[in-house]
Design a protein around this motif. Structure first.
Motif, PDB file in Angstrom:
ATOM      1  N   ILE A  78       0.934  -1.183  -0.102  1.00 46.38           N
ATOM      2  CA  ILE A  78      -0.129  -0.049  -0.075  1.00 46.38           C
ATOM      3  C   ILE A  78       0.923   1.108   0.089  1.00 46.38           C
ATOM      4  CG2 ILE A  78      -1.773   1.184   1.109  1.00 46.38           C
ATOM      5  CD1 ILE A  78      -2.611  -1.480   2.358  1.00 46.38           C
ATOM      6  N   ALA A  79       0.716   1.960  -1.100  1.00 49.88           N
ATOM      7  CA  ALA A  79       1.710   3.332  -1.272  1.00 49.88           C
ATOM      8  C   ALA A  79       1.093   4.395  -2.226  1.00 49.88           C
ATOM      9  CB  ALA A  79       2.994   2.843  -1.726  1.00 49.88           C
ATOM     10  N   CYS A  80       1.174   5.419  -1.995  1.00 52.18           N
ATOM     11  CA  CYS A  80       0.549   6.182  -2.751  1.00 52.18           C
ATOM     12  C   CYS A  80       1.585   7.555  -3.088  1.00 52.18           C
ATOM     13  CB  CYS A  80      -0.501   7.046  -2.272  1.00 52.18           C
ATOM     14  SG  CYS A  80      -0.249   7.929  -0.800  1.00 52.18           S
ATOM     15  N   LYS A  81       1.221   8.436  -4.114  1.00 56.55           N
ATOM     16  CA  LYS A  81       2.088   9.413  -4.198  1.00 56.55           C
ATOM     17  C   LYS A  81       1.574  10.735  -3.654  1.00 56.55           C
ATOM     18  CE  LYS A  81       5.314  10.012  -6.402  1.00 56.55           C
ATOM     19  NZ  LYS A  81       6.490   9.425  -5.722  1.00 56.55           N
ATOM     20  N   VAL A  82       2.334  11.622  -3.100  1.00 57.74           N
ATOM     21  CA  VAL A  82       1.925  12.706  -2.436  1.00 57.74           C
ATOM     22  C   VAL A  82       2.420  13.946  -3.092  1.00 57.74           C
ATOM     23  CG1 VAL A  82       2.065  14.068  -0.353  1.00 57.74           C
ATOM     24  CG2 VAL A  82       1.907  11.511  -0.147  1.00 57.74           C
ATOM     25  N   LEU A  83       3.501  13.834  -3.610  1.00 61.40           N
ATOM     26  CA  LEU A  83       4.166  15.058  -4.647  1.00 61.40           C
ATOM     27  C   LEU A  83       4.797  14.307  -5.761  1.00 61.40           C
ATOM     28  CD1 LEU A  83       4.102  18.153  -4.272  1.00 61.40           C
ATOM     29  CD2 LEU A  83       6.622  17.795  -3.410  1.00 61.40           C
ATOM     30  N   GLU A 221      -0.463   5.587  -9.543  1.00 57.95           N
ATOM     31  CA  GLU A 221       0.071   5.345  -8.030  1.00 57.95           C
ATOM     32  C   GLU A 221       1.159   4.122  -7.899  1.00 57.95           C
ATOM     33  OE1 GLU A 221      -0.938   7.212  -5.636  1.00 57.95           O
ATOM     34  OE2 GLU A 221      -2.921   7.962  -5.817  1.00 57.95           O
ATOM     35  N   PRO A 222       1.949   4.121  -6.859  1.00 60.26           N
ATOM     36  CA  PRO A 222       2.904   3.146  -6.788  1.00 60.26           C
ATOM     37  C   PRO A 222       2.228   1.500  -6.727  1.00 60.26           C
ATOM     38  CG  PRO A 222       3.572   5.014  -5.361  1.00 60.26           C
ATOM     39  CD  PRO A 222       2.056   5.351  -6.049  1.00 60.26           C
ATOM     40  N   CYS A 223       2.663   0.893  -7.382  1.00 63.48           N
ATOM     41  CA  CYS A 223       2.026  -0.652  -7.413  1.00 63.48           C
ATOM     42  C   CYS A 223       0.711  -0.728  -7.919  1.00 63.48           C
ATOM     43  CB  CYS A 223       2.391  -1.342  -6.031  1.00 63.48           C
ATOM     44  SG  CYS A 223       3.984  -1.303  -5.606  1.00 63.48           S
ATOM     45  N   GLY A 224       0.129   0.385  -8.572  1.00 64.99           N
ATOM     46  CA  GLY A 224      -1.314   0.608  -8.914  1.00 64.99           C
ATOM     47  C   GLY A 224      -1.659  -0.178 -10.163  1.00 64.99           C
ATOM     48  N   ALA A 250       6.628   0.846 -10.242  1.00 63.54           N
ATOM     49  CA  ALA A 250       6.450   0.955 -11.689  1.00 63.54           C
ATOM     50  C   ALA A 250       5.810  -0.247 -12.019  1.00 63.54           C
ATOM     51  CB  ALA A 250       7.569   1.273 -12.488  1.00 63.54           C
ATOM     52  N   LEU A 251       5.712  -1.269 -11.459  1.00 64.44           N
ATOM     53  CA  LEU A 251       5.274  -2.561 -12.040  1.00 64.44           C
ATOM     54  C   LEU A 251       4.414  -3.096 -11.128  1.00 64.44           C
ATOM     55  CD1 LEU A 251       8.122  -4.769 -13.263  1.00 64.44           C
ATOM     56  CD2 LEU A 251       7.073  -2.900 -14.463  1.00 64.44           C
TER      57      LEU A 251
END
Lengths: 255, 152
Positions: A78-83, A221-224, A250-251
């Motif tokens: 579980i990860a997300c872009k903030v900036l 989004e990361p891992c999305g 990225a994957l």
């Protein structure tokens, strides 16, 4: 640092937030080390309705993996872009929790090629490997079923990943809002174009032959899933990723 | 489930890839990039794709390459074609893939490239246990150590 070197620096900051506990709640949020996730009335988005019959979510406590599952489709951080975009700027990610995605057909049968990981999670998955949860992790188990008559085609597999992504996006949206200074760990990755070390290229050959032999590249989004392209749709042609893009998720594996 | 659950690289695997983690922390080497490429079904596509990839790597001129594969069987055609191409271009390369006692390459490793076998199950088989036979930190260390040895 010279001006030239500084100008050629690309920076990715990954802030890690440790989860002490995972609980069910009407809405996703992260508060005081507890991750609250939804489990009731989970909707499927319109285009997935003809393909998937239901989405169920369970929470498994650390070490309590004696749970029977159909084949494990994926383990998703579980990860997300903030900036910024993927590979630069700031990413928030959670430790202490992993997502395991499972899929079965309408009759409960798992998809399988040479083998299937159907069975008890503690017997069918080693913990603490690069691709599997830590033995101390809470596990958010997302269980999906295909609709009657839908097979494990490309469409069915992609729908399962999309449904899981829609569910995780609600958690990511909350994760974007948390205090940028309250992290447990912070990792800074600088990409310098020239600092005298030997240049080593990583080349990853990954399946691109259909349904469960596929992967998505460069999601929003990361891992999305959203925003990514399937390597099959890209004709299996090589895609170059910077080290920071790759380590920023990225994957998305559909293998 | 890819070719088999025990060799399958999950999304988490790519996020925490031991090959990149190791290279990112190394004192002598640095990762110049990661090229991901799909393994196609038919031979003509395999040749076409690996040829384009090889041309790209030749233009990048890295000091070395680490080639990993999440597959086996006919995929060894792609794997060996690439290692052969790198060898012809005098680019030092080390490969990693599952072989064990079940997945002997279907085509010869004609470049005689060093390949780290990621099999870990006692019988060298696909065990259907997620995480058992894919690349771990130890495999990554072996690959990087071999690459350094071959580069000198």
């Amino acid at each position: 640092m010279s001006q030239k070197a500084e100008a050629s620096t690309k920076r990715l900051v990954i802030k890690v937030y440790h989860v002490e506990e995972v609980k069910f709640a009407p809405e996703s949020k992260f508060e005081g080390g507890t991750l609250f996730v939804e489990h009731e009335n989970l909707p499927l988005s319109g285009e997935l309705v003809p393909l998937l019959s239901r989405i169920e979510v369970d929470i498994l406590k650390p070490g309590q993996l004696h749970r029977e599952v159909p084949s494990i489709l994926d383990v998703i951080p579980i990860a997300c872009k903030v900036l910024g975009r993927l590979g630069e700027g700031i990413t928030h990610t959670l430790t202490g929790v992993s997502t395991v995605l499972t899929l079965a057909d309408a009759g409960g049968k798992p998809p399988a090629q040479i083998g299937s990981s159907a069975g008890f999670l503690n017997e069918k998955m080693l913990t603490d490997r690069p691709g599997t949860p830590s033995g101390r992790d809470f596990i958010i188990l997302i269980r999906l079923n295909l609709k009657e008559g839908v097979t494990f085609s490309r469409k069915g597999i992609m729908a399962a990943h999309q449904a899981a992504d829609d569910y995780l996006q609600k958690i990511r949206n909350q994760l974007k809002k948390i205090d940028g200074q309250a992290y447990t760990e912070k990792h800074v990755f600088e990409e310098l174009l020239d600092h005298g070390k030997k240049k080593v290229l990583l080349i990853k050959l990954l399946p691109g032959q259909g349904a469960m032999h596929d992967f998505f590249v460069l999601p929003n989004e990361p891992c999305g899933v959203e925003g990514s392209r399937s390597i099959i749709d890209l004709g299996n042609m090589p895609v170059f990723l910077t080290p920071n893009e790759y380590r920023d998720g990225a994957l998305r594996a559909l293998t | 489930m890819g070719i088999g659950p025990s060799t399958k690289e999950t999304t988490r695997h790519h996020f925490k890839d031991p090959l990149l983690e190791l290279l990112g922390d190394d004192n002598d080497c640095r990762p110049v990039g990661v090229i991901v490429v799909g393994i196609a079904a038919d031979y003509e596509s395999k040749k076409y794709i690996i040829d384009r990839l090889g041309t790209w790597v030749g233009a990048l001129k890295p000091d070395g390459a680490i080639v990993s594969m999440d597959s086996w069987g006919n995929s060894h055609i792609d794997f060996n074609l690439l290692l052969e191409k790198l060898s012809n271009m005098k680019i030092t390369a080390v490969g990693l893939c599952f072989q064990g006692k079940q997945a002997e390459p279907v085509t010869p490793n004609s470049s005689h490239a060093v390949v780290v076998d990621t099999s870990k199950s006692p019988g060298g088989r696909e065990t259907e246990i997620l995480g058992e036979n894919n690349i771990n930190r130890q495999d990554a260390r072996k690959a990087l150590a071999m690459l350094k040895l071959l580069s000198n």
